[in-house]
Design a protein around this motif. Structure first.
Motif, PDB file in Angstrom:
ATOM      1  N   GLN A   1      15.428  -3.839  -2.897  1.00 19.91           N
ATOM      2  CA  GLN A   1      16.729  -4.372  -3.276  1.00 19.91           C
ATOM      3  C   GLN A   1      17.803  -3.368  -2.878  1.00 19.91           C
ATOM      4  N   HIS A   2      18.801  -3.821  -2.148  1.00 14.91           N
ATOM      5  CA  HIS A   2      19.890  -2.934  -1.702  1.00 14.91           C
ATOM      6  C   HIS A   2      21.197  -3.431  -2.313  1.00 14.91           C
ATOM      7  N   ASN A   3      22.017  -2.518  -2.680  1.00  7.26           N
ATOM      8  CA  ASN A   3      23.250  -2.846  -3.398  1.00  7.26           C
ATOM      9  C   ASN A   3      24.460  -2.238  -2.685  1.00  7.26           C
ATOM     10  N   ASN A   4      25.128  -3.053  -1.874  1.00  8.47           N
ATOM     11  CA  ASN A   4      26.428  -2.699  -1.286  1.00  8.47           C
ATOM     12  C   ASN A   4      26.383  -1.410  -0.471  1.00  8.47           C
TER      13      ASN A   4
ATOM     14  N   PRO B   1      20.431  -9.473  -2.705  1.00 11.39           N
ATOM     15  CA  PRO B   1      20.295  -8.694  -1.459  1.00 11.39           C
ATOM     16  C   PRO B   1      18.932  -8.025  -1.375  1.00 11.39           C
ATOM     17  N   VAL B   2      18.151  -8.386  -0.369  1.00 10.59           N
ATOM     18  CA  VAL B   2      16.793  -7.877  -0.196  1.00 10.59           C
ATOM     19  C   VAL B   2      16.620  -7.417   1.239  1.00 10.59           C
ATOM     20  N   ALA B   3      15.972  -6.277   1.399  1.00  6.60           N
ATOM     21  CA  ALA B   3      15.601  -5.752   2.712  1.00  6.60           C
ATOM     22  C   ALA B   3      14.095  -5.529   2.730  1.00  6.60           C
ATOM     23  N   ALA B   4      13.517  -5.466   3.916  1.00  3.08           N
ATOM     24  CA  ALA B   4      12.072  -5.341   4.051  1.00  3.08           C
ATOM     25  C   ALA B   4      11.732  -4.329   5.134  1.00  3.08           C
ATOM     26  N   VAL B   5      10.681  -3.549   4.859  1.00  2.00           N
ATOM     27  CA  VAL B   5      10.085  -2.657   5.856  1.00  2.00           C
ATOM     28  C   VAL B   5       8.795  -3.313   6.316  1.00  2.00           C
ATOM     29  N   THR B   6       8.680  -3.609   7.605  1.00  2.00           N
ATOM     30  CA  THR B   6       7.535  -4.324   8.161  1.00  2.00           C
ATOM     31  C   THR B   6       6.659  -3.363   8.961  1.00  2.00           C
ATOM     32  N   PHE B   7       5.330  -3.507   8.779  1.00  2.00           N
ATOM     33  CA  PHE B   7       4.344  -2.696   9.484  1.00  2.00           C
ATOM     34  C   PHE B   7       3.473  -3.632  10.319  1.00  2.00           C
ATOM     35  N   PRO B   8       3.259  -3.341  11.604  1.00  2.00           N
ATOM     36  CA  PRO B   8       2.405  -4.219  12.423  1.00  2.00           C
ATOM     37  C   PRO B   8       0.930  -4.111  12.090  1.00  2.00           C
ATOM     38  N   SER B   9       0.511  -3.091  11.356  1.00  2.00           N
ATOM     39  CA  SER B   9      -0.885  -2.944  10.941  1.00  2.00           C
ATOM     40  C   SER B   9      -0.926  -2.113   9.671  1.00  2.00           C
ATOM     41  N   VAL B  10      -2.068  -2.134   9.016  1.00  2.00           N
ATOM     42  CA  VAL B  10      -2.225  -1.400   7.762  1.00  2.00           C
ATOM     43  C   VAL B  10      -2.460   0.069   8.082  1.00  2.00           C
ATOM     44  N   SER B  11      -1.562   0.920   7.616  1.00  7.21           N
ATOM     45  CA  SER B  11      -1.661   2.365   7.843  1.00  7.21           C
ATOM     46  C   SER B  11      -1.184   3.068   6.588  1.00  7.21           C
ATOM     47  N   PRO B  12      -2.090   3.532   5.732  1.00 10.33           N
ATOM     48  CA  PRO B  12      -1.655   4.235   4.511  1.00 10.33           C
ATOM     49  C   PRO B  12      -0.816   5.476   4.788  1.00 10.33           C
ATOM     50  N   ALA B  13      -1.046   6.147   5.915  1.00 11.27           N
ATOM     51  CA  ALA B  13      -0.268   7.346   6.229  1.00 11.27           C
ATOM     52  C   ALA B  13       1.200   6.984   6.459  1.00 11.27           C
ATOM     53  N   HIS B  14       1.461   5.962   7.242  1.00 11.83           N
ATOM     54  CA  HIS B  14       2.843   5.536   7.469  1.00 11.83           C
ATOM     55  C   HIS B  14       3.455   4.950   6.198  1.00 11.83           C
ATOM     56  N   LEU B  15       2.652   4.263   5.414  1.00  7.04           N
ATOM     57  CA  LEU B  15       3.155   3.719   4.155  1.00  7.04           C
ATOM     58  C   LEU B  15       3.565   4.838   3.212  1.00  7.04           C
ATOM     59  N   ALA B  16       2.770   5.912   3.167  1.00  7.57           N
ATOM     60  CA  ALA B  16       3.123   7.053   2.330  1.00  7.57           C
ATOM     61  C   ALA B  16       4.405   7.726   2.815  1.00  7.57           C
ATOM     62  N   ALA B  17       4.600   7.813   4.140  1.00  7.67           N
ATOM     63  CA  ALA B  17       5.827   8.410   4.676  1.00  7.67           C
ATOM     64  C   ALA B  17       7.054   7.593   4.290  1.00  7.67           C
TER      65      ALA B  17
ATOM     66  N   GLN C   1      20.157   6.040  -3.169  1.00  3.30           N
ATOM     67  CA  GLN C   1      20.305   5.665  -4.568  1.00  3.30           C
ATOM     68  C   GLN C   1      20.568   4.181  -4.763  1.00  3.30           C
ATOM     69  N   LYS C   2      20.968   3.493  -3.707  1.00  7.29           N
ATOM     70  CA  LYS C   2      21.241   2.052  -3.793  1.00  7.29           C
ATOM     71  C   LYS C   2      20.063   1.199  -3.324  1.00  7.29           C
ATOM     72  N   ILE C   3      18.925   1.828  -3.044  1.00  5.63           N
ATOM     73  CA  ILE C   3      17.733   1.112  -2.577  1.00  5.63           C
ATOM     74  C   ILE C   3      16.640   1.256  -3.619  1.00  5.63           C
ATOM     75  N   ILE C   4      16.052   0.126  -4.032  1.00  6.84           N
ATOM     76  CA  ILE C   4      15.035   0.123  -5.084  1.00  6.84           C
ATOM     77  C   ILE C   4      13.832  -0.679  -4.578  1.00  6.84           C
ATOM     78  N   LEU C   5      12.648  -0.104  -4.681  1.00 10.79           N
ATOM     79  CA  LEU C   5      11.416  -0.798  -4.309  1.00 10.79           C
ATOM     80  C   LEU C   5      11.061  -1.814  -5.391  1.00 10.79           C
ATOM     81  N   ILE C   6      10.862  -3.082  -4.992  1.00 11.26           N
ATOM     82  CA  ILE C   6      10.588  -4.136  -5.971  1.00 11.26           C
ATOM     83  C   ILE C   6       9.213  -4.770  -5.787  1.00 11.26           C
TER      84      ILE C   6
END
Length: 345
Positions: free
Chosen positions: A98-101, A205-221, A254-259
């Motif tokens: 969730q992104h806020n302004n 307001p919603v934003a998304a981070v998309t990954f083309p494959s499952v990678s825990p290392a990139h997800l952790a970053a 500070q305006k971005i929250i993982l939901i």
């Protein structure tokens, strides 16, 4: 009456007009003569059965590049809807924020630090056969979603099954067809489905981070930058990443929250997303944990089966010894006396 003066310009204009009229007359005469000669020679000419003005496409013609859809072309977001459905079908990992302004400068700072953190992830190692997996760092995207269109696209992917609509008369089975529109309109969504669990998040307001494959290392970053939570996902240090602590970047973070998240067509909450990002060694580490679990399970089963067999063997062996002693009591007394004599001597 004063005499007229001779003007050279006036006479030149008059001569030019006379030449133009003469040339036009000659061209018309030549055209008439050539047409008369062609008619006299009797050249064969093919008359068109349909006049050119009457050539037109039928009213029900459908161009192959634009199949019919449930809505008028000027009232739909066809390209956006198709991009969302393609993204949902081809993206195994999606994180929703969730992104806020956020301002444009803050978005630029957030994406800059996200790219810097992903660049630090080591490239994948070569497999046993020597093949090197594709590095997905450059294919991870952070984009703002149109929640209304994304919700419709998600419902199409979840409820519309083209294979089950083959028997219908409508031959078009694409995502914008009338068949797809009727399917999502009449469909009853199960409350336990992934769409029912994620659709409440797709508001505002919603934003998304998309990954083309499952990678825990990139997800952790990504989690370390956008949603840090020590000790497992600490924020980048000020010394190594000074840009992360820039006031503009901090204002954006500070305006971005993982939901929530969507991983392999399953809905995950915050703890589930962090669990996937905390897998050590990535997919190889997960495979190693699975092999170790299966090995320990097999070892436990083997030990349990061997334990029962050993206990049965010991019980039977003890009973056999007891029966032998009862059957030959003299032998037992002789064996006990012999050691006593040896001790006395």
């Amino acid at each position: 009456m004063p005499p007229r003066l001779h003007c050279a310009a006036r006479s030149s204009v008059g001569r030019a007009l006379q030449r133009t009229a003469t040339s036009t007359t000659r061209v018309s005469a030549l055209t008439v003569q050539s047409a008369t000669r062609a008619a006299s020679r009797g050249y064969a000419t093919a008359a068109s059965p349909v006049p050119l003005g009457g050539l037109r496409l039928p009213d029900d013609y459908i161009p192959p590049t634009q199949p019919p859809s449930a809505r008028r072309p000027e009232q739909r977001k066809a390209q956006l809807l198709r991009s969302y459905t393609a993204m949902l079908r081809s993206t195994p990992v999606m994180l929703f924020f969730q992104h806020n302004n956020l301002t444009a400068v803050e978005w630029a700072a957030v994406r800059r630090e996200l790219r810097a953190a992903l660049a630090e992830v080591p490239p994948p190692a070569a497999g046993p056969d020597g093949a090197v997996p594709v590095d997905i760092t450059s294919h991870i995207e952070f984009q703002v979603l149109r929640t209304r269109m994304f919700n419709i696209a998600y419902k199409i992917v979840e409820c519309f099954k083209p294979g089950a609509q083959v028997d219908k008369s409508n031959a078009y089975m694409h995502d914008l067809s009338k068949t797809a529109y009727e399917s999502i309109t009449k469909a009853s969504v199960d409350e336990s489905s992934t769409y029912s669990q994620i659709s409440p998040l797709l508001s505002g307001p919603v934003a998304a981070v998309t990954f083309p494959s499952v990678s825990p290392a990139h997800l952790a970053a990504v989690l370390k930058v956008l949603s840090p939570s020590p000790p497992n996902f600490p924020a980048p240090t000020r010394k190594k990443y000074p840009g992360y602590w820039d006031p503009v970047a901090q204002s954006g973070f500070q305006k971005i929250i993982l939901i929530g998240g969507r991983i392999e067509d399953k809905a995950f909450d915050l703890d589930g997303v962090k669990w996937v990002g905390g897998i050590k060694g990535g997919i190889d580490g997960l495979r190693a944990q699975l092999v170790a679990l299966l090995h320990h399970a097999g070892l436990g089963i083997t030990t349990a089966l061997e334990g029962h067999g050993k206990s049965l063997w010991l019980t039977l062996e003890g009973r056999r010894t007891q029966l032998d002693e009862e059957a030959n009591p003299t032998k037992k007394e002789g064996e006990t006396e012999a050691p006593a004599e040896n001790k006395a001597s």
